[in-house]
Design an enzyme around this catalytic site. Sequence first.
Site, PDB file in Angstrom:
ATOM      1  N   ALA A  13     -28.277 -22.370 -35.155  1.00 40.21           N
ATOM      2  CA  ALA A  13     -28.111 -24.510 -35.411  1.00 40.21           C
ATOM      3  C   ALA A  13     -28.714 -25.052 -34.451  1.00 40.21           C
ATOM      4  O   ALA A  13     -28.573 -24.986 -33.237  1.00 40.21           O
ATOM      5  CB  ALA A  13     -26.581 -24.818 -36.212  1.00 40.21           C
ATOM      6  N   LYS A 110     -21.696 -29.282 -24.103  1.00 43.05           N
ATOM      7  CA  LYS A 110     -20.717 -29.331 -23.426  1.00 43.05           C
ATOM      8  C   LYS A 110     -19.559 -31.267 -23.730  1.00 43.05           C
ATOM      9  O   LYS A 110     -18.579 -31.094 -23.278  1.00 43.05           O
ATOM     10  CB  LYS A 110     -20.514 -29.919 -21.873  1.00 43.05           C
ATOM     11  N   LYS A 210     -18.909 -31.385 -17.963  1.00 48.69           N
ATOM     12  CA  LYS A 210     -18.818 -30.334 -17.174  1.00 48.69           C
ATOM     13  C   LYS A 210     -17.574 -30.599 -16.824  1.00 48.69           C
ATOM     14  O   LYS A 210     -17.094 -29.052 -16.986  1.00 48.69           O
ATOM     15  CB  LYS A 210     -20.633 -30.098 -16.819  1.00 48.69           C
TER      16      LYS A 210
END
Length: 439
Positions: A13, A110, A210
């Site tokens: 995707a 993330k 992150k």
Amino acid sequence: MAESNKPLVVGLAGFGTVGGGLARLLEENADIIRQRTGRDIRVKKVLVRNAQKARTVPLPPGADLTTNPDELVNDPEIDVLVELMGGIDAPRAIIDRALDAGKHIVTANKALLAEEGLALFQKAAGKGRILRYEASVAGAVPVVEALRTSLAGNRISSLMGILNGTSNYILSEMTSNGLDFDVALKQAQQLGYAEADPTLDIDGHDAAHKLTLLIRLAYGVNYPYTAMPVRGIRGMSSMDIALAREFGYRIKLIAQVRERRDPGQADGKVRLEAGVFPALVPYTVLLARVGGVYNAVRVSGNACGSLFFHGRGAGDLPTAGAVLADLMAVARDENPHNTGYACDDLPRASIVPPAEWRSRYYVRVMVEDEPGVLRDLAGCMADQGVSMAQVIQRTDEGKGVPLVFMTHETTEEAMSTALQRTLDTGMLRQPAVYFRVLD
């Protein structure tokens, strides 16, 4: 168990920079993949927004292009969904449906995992599916897997890093070449290091996403992204970059978490102090020397001591290599302990409020060139228990005289209150600039 003679079939995707890099690595490293996993990895379908768009990277051999997510989710031959779309809502929807269909997940997203990852981890665990995400933090730097497995026997006391290449490039150019912030940002955009809208990067939110993931891996707790204090580098002054160098420091955008055990606390409960902020880093420290778009992470544990990870934090092949490593783990049918902990329902972190953070500070104020200003400024600081360790005064810049000082250790609350009072007295020509100083 994985069947050694059956290829791992992938639904991809997203086919942008990283997707193109993955297609290239699947072809170039096919022999290594077979040697390490005993299987081939084959992309069957590639989901894109616009099937008519001209593409510089060819599709993986035998792959079909589609604009319909159903073709990935409902295809019984597809074993794993690789999500490289970006954003939150659309990736969340397709990952949810893919898990319901019994597929494993590899993602580099993330933002999605930081903001809504707990529910996805719990769902993957309930389905017995693998959800891997090495490429979501620091590109080619294998810090996710290190925290999940190699360092699992450690009690992590602190983690500190440079997790955003765009901001680090800007600060590096300002430091090394004397560029102003706006010029360095424009240069980063021209080179493809910064997006047309660089908000997530320069305001610190990309690094915060992150850091949220790394905290989960290091401490087995959920530190909500929305609870994390975040300050970016937007509008960073070249004056502060130059003055920091005079003191022997480099300014870096730092993502940090560290344990705090409060004295006299009966239950010995550990609280976490975590956030993203510009900070002065001593030039002798390795983090200060991380330049350009590179990322770095320093991890300290009770068994391993201090470890330093450094490498390319973005780009087609560095990030695609991390995605491929995750795919190879799926091909080997590795244990799906996706958070690194036996329980995927992680407790909420006990958080140290930012007002209680303790640090030394760099402070720059613009004042009138008049007798007694330094005395009055020091008095405002002393009223809040803030003491000056070192002072530099410059000549009049037209907007006032820059007065720069380093403090002894104090709290964020004391520092901000003292500086607000100096502003309220009319002593300052403009609000003070101040940054934490890392030891």
